[in-house]
Structure formats: structure tokens, C-alpha cells
Scaffold this motif. Sequence first.
Motif, PDB file in Angstrom:
ATOM      1  N   THR A 140       0.803  -1.222   0.000  1.00 44.44           N
ATOM      2  CA  THR A 140       0.000   0.000   0.000  1.00 44.44           C
ATOM      3  C   THR A 140       0.839   1.276   0.000  1.00 44.44           C
ATOM      4  O   THR A 140       1.971   1.292   0.468  1.00 44.44           O
ATOM      5  CB  THR A 140      -0.920  -0.005   1.234  1.00 44.44           C
ATOM      6  OG1 THR A 140      -1.798   1.089   1.171  1.00 44.44           O
ATOM      7  CG2 THR A 140      -0.118   0.071   2.532  1.00 44.44           C
TER       8      THR A 140
ATOM      9  N   ASN B  94     -13.823  -7.610  10.165  1.00 41.76           N
ATOM     10  CA  ASN B  94     -15.045  -8.330   9.789  1.00 41.76           C
ATOM     11  C   ASN B  94     -14.811  -9.824   9.906  1.00 41.76           C
ATOM     12  O   ASN B  94     -15.637 -10.562  10.440  1.00 41.76           O
ATOM     13  CB  ASN B  94     -15.440  -8.006   8.341  1.00 41.76           C
ATOM     14  CG  ASN B  94     -16.368  -6.821   8.251  1.00 41.76           C
ATOM     15  OD1 ASN B  94     -17.385  -6.774   8.941  1.00 41.76           O
ATOM     16  ND2 ASN B  94     -16.020  -5.854   7.422  1.00 41.76           N
TER      17      ASN B  94
ATOM     18  N   GLY C  29      -2.308  -9.417  -2.109  1.00 42.51           N
ATOM     19  CA  GLY C  29      -2.718  -9.292  -3.501  1.00 42.51           C
ATOM     20  C   GLY C  29      -3.566  -8.059  -3.716  1.00 42.51           C
ATOM     21  O   GLY C  29      -4.059  -7.445  -2.763  1.00 42.51           O
TER      22      GLY C  29
HETATM   23  C1  LIG Z   1     -10.615   0.318   5.598  1.00 46.30           C
HETATM   24  S1  LIG Z   1      -9.448  -0.931   5.385  1.00 46.30           S
HETATM   25  C2  LIG Z   1     -10.398  -2.423   5.477  1.00 46.30           C
HETATM   26  C3  LIG Z   1     -10.720  -2.786   6.855  1.00 46.30           C
HETATM   27  C4  LIG Z   1     -11.431  -4.119   6.934  1.00 46.30           C
HETATM   28  N1  LIG Z   1     -12.849  -3.996   6.554  1.00 46.30           N
HETATM   29  C5  LIG Z   1     -11.277  -4.783   8.288  1.00 46.30           C
HETATM   30  O1  LIG Z   1     -12.155  -5.576   8.605  1.00 46.30           O
HETATM   31  O2  LIG Z   1     -10.299  -4.541   8.994  1.00 46.30           O
HETATM   32  C6  LIG Z   1      -9.170  -0.866   3.640  1.00 46.30           C
HETATM   33  C7  LIG Z   1      -8.196  -1.941   3.160  1.00 46.30           C
HETATM   34  O3  LIG Z   1      -8.226  -1.969   1.748  1.00 46.30           O
HETATM   35  C8  LIG Z   1      -6.974  -2.403   1.326  1.00 46.30           C
HETATM   36  N2  LIG Z   1      -6.852  -2.139  -0.114  1.00 46.30           N
HETATM   37  C9  LIG Z   1      -6.834  -0.949  -0.738  1.00 46.30           C
HETATM   38  N3  LIG Z   1      -6.730  -1.117  -2.062  1.00 46.30           N
HETATM   39  C10 LIG Z   1      -6.697  -2.469  -2.278  1.00 46.30           C
HETATM   40  C11 LIG Z   1      -6.580  -3.282  -3.445  1.00 46.30           C
HETATM   41  N4  LIG Z   1      -6.469  -2.725  -4.659  1.00 46.30           N
HETATM   42  N5  LIG Z   1      -6.570  -4.625  -3.292  1.00 46.30           N
HETATM   43  C12 LIG Z   1      -6.652  -5.185  -2.056  1.00 46.30           C
HETATM   44  N6  LIG Z   1      -6.757  -4.462  -0.911  1.00 46.30           N
HETATM   45  C13 LIG Z   1      -6.775  -3.121  -1.027  1.00 46.30           C
HETATM   46  C14 LIG Z   1      -6.027  -1.603   2.204  1.00 46.30           C
HETATM   47  O4  LIG Z   1      -4.735  -2.140   2.227  1.00 46.30           O
HETATM   48  C15 LIG Z   1      -6.740  -1.686   3.544  1.00 46.30           C
HETATM   49  O5  LIG Z   1      -6.261  -2.752   4.316  1.00 46.30           O
END
Ligand SMILES: C[S@@+](CC[C@H](N)C(=O)[O-])C[C@H]1O[C@@H](n2cnc3c(N)ncnc32)[C@H](O)[C@@H]1O
Length: 257
Positions: free
Chosen positions: A3, A55, A90
Motif C-alpha cells: 500500500t 469483519n 494481492g
Molecule cells: C478500511 S481498510 C479495510 C478494513 C477491513 N474492513 C477490516 O475488517 O479490517 C481498507 C483496506 O483496503 C486495502 N486495499 C486498498 N486497495 C486495495 C486493493 N487494490 N486490493 C486489495 N486491498 C486493497 C487496504 O490495504 C486496507 O487494508
Amino acid sequence: MTTTHRMYGALATWWPLISPPEEYTGEAAYAAALLGSAEIPVHEVLELGSGGGHNAVHLTSRFTMTLVDLSDDMLAMSRRLNPGCEHLQGDMRDLRLGRTFDAVFVHDAVDYMLDETDLAKAVRTAFVHCRPGGVAVFVPDHTRETFQPATEHGGSDDDTGCGARYLAWTWDPDPADTWVCTEYAFLLRGADGAVHTSHETHRTGLFSRDTWLHLLGDAGFDAQAAVEVSTDDRLPRDVFIAHRPSTSGTPDALGGS
Ligand SMILES: C[S@@+](CC[C@H](N)C(=O)[O-])C[C@H]1O[C@@H](n2cnc3c(N)ncnc32)[C@H](O)[C@@H]1O
């Protein structure tokens, strides 16, 4: 690649205090019901953008979860919380695991799809990993129809003296494009009482219900929009429930375009 967001990189160890897993109980229960709506029995679930696994920790009692995230640091946090789950690094836009699942879950991480091209790629990834008769559930924070500029705050403390507080200020600089901005301000207190501040701007995608349904249909799903059922203190979200028809042939998880 990992990221570029500090919140999910250098600051990832603060994620459990910024957005505590207990706050996900209700939405995870709702997601579990939607994931269970597939024509086939749902045992194996792939979560794309699983973050800290907040989640997932509520879903593991019902499903075998495979957790994928862009960020190695967020995956490390999730491994602590969900040691029994498979974790894989990924990008939801191009991930191809070469196997399929009964259901695919994409929570707020889908917000990081900023244009229709990337959203279509994420939808395609969900489709190729979903078994015929399975379901994909997408829960973006907003659609064009539900979006409202807002300011929210939150955070929590642990029993070592560490604490985190954040303010998130979301607005739409240009309603004609497909993204909005959130300014995050963090106050992070270490166990020694020292407080650090951090500011970061995130862009997140904003698409109409029609765009969502059109992209899901183009990928091969039978999709519908629904209004989230939630007792959380916020406006309910639009959710997208996308069934993969059982007659749609063999899924191409090896790399269908
Ligand atoms: C708000 S957090 C998610 C939190 C999650 N709902 C939880 O239960 O902890 C957003 C996540 O999206 C991931 N993310 C952003 N772009 C992404 C991509 N293209 N592919 C996979 N993950 C991605 C980030 O690394 C981050 O961990």
C-alpha cells in the motif's frame, strides 16, 4: 507491491485502536446473512481487501475465510487476530488464485477503486473466484445516491495506556468525477503517554447504483442493490448482492480477462 497509504502501512499497528473489531459485530452478522444467500451451501469465503480482519474475526465461526489485502502490514495485524485463516497479499484488481470459493466478500476496501476501469477489474476478480451458484457481496461506504459530506470521529484505548483518536472529514471536490476525498487526522498516544499526530488524504471511489449494477451484470453476475439493515449510528449503506448463475460454466480463476 504494497500500500501507499500510511494508515495501512506505517500506522497499521494502530488499526485495532482506530477501528476496533467489536464495532464490526453488526455489519459482519448482516454480511454473513447475505453471503449465506447463495444457491449453493456456503463454506469457503474469499474476502478481498480484508484489512485488519475486523469483519473476518466475526465470520470465522461460520465460514472458512481466505483473506487477501494489498498491505503486508494490515495482513500482519489480521494474522494476529485470525491465526486460523489463510492470508495472502494481492491486489483485488488483478488477483488470480487459480481456485474458487462459495462466496466472495468485498467490504469498504472496494472504495479504493477510483474509476470504472478499476471497479470493473475488482468485480471481475470476484466473479472468477466465485463458484457457479455462489454469491459476491460488495459493501462500499457510499454510492452516488447515498453520499453526503460528513465529519466523523472515533478511536479507542487499550490496557497498556496506548490510545488512538481520529477525525475523518469527507467531501466531494468535484461531483462530476468518480471519487471523493477524506482528510484523516490522527492523534496517537503511546504507552509512555507521548502523543503523535498524523494527517493523510485518501481518495475513494463514488459510483451510482446503476454503474454498479451495470458493471456487475457485464461481469456475468445476476446482481441487485439493497439498503443495508443496520442499527449502527450512521446512514445505511447500499449493498450489492451478486449471484453467479449456476449455469455460467466453469469459472476461470486462472486468469480470465
Ligand atoms: C478500511 S481498510 C479495510 C478494513 C477491513 N474492513 C477490516 O475488517 O479490517 C481498507 C483496506 O483496503 C486495502 N486495499 C486498498 N486497495 C486495495 C486493493 N487494490 N486490493 C486489495 N486491498 C486493497 C487496504 O490495504 C486496507 O487494508
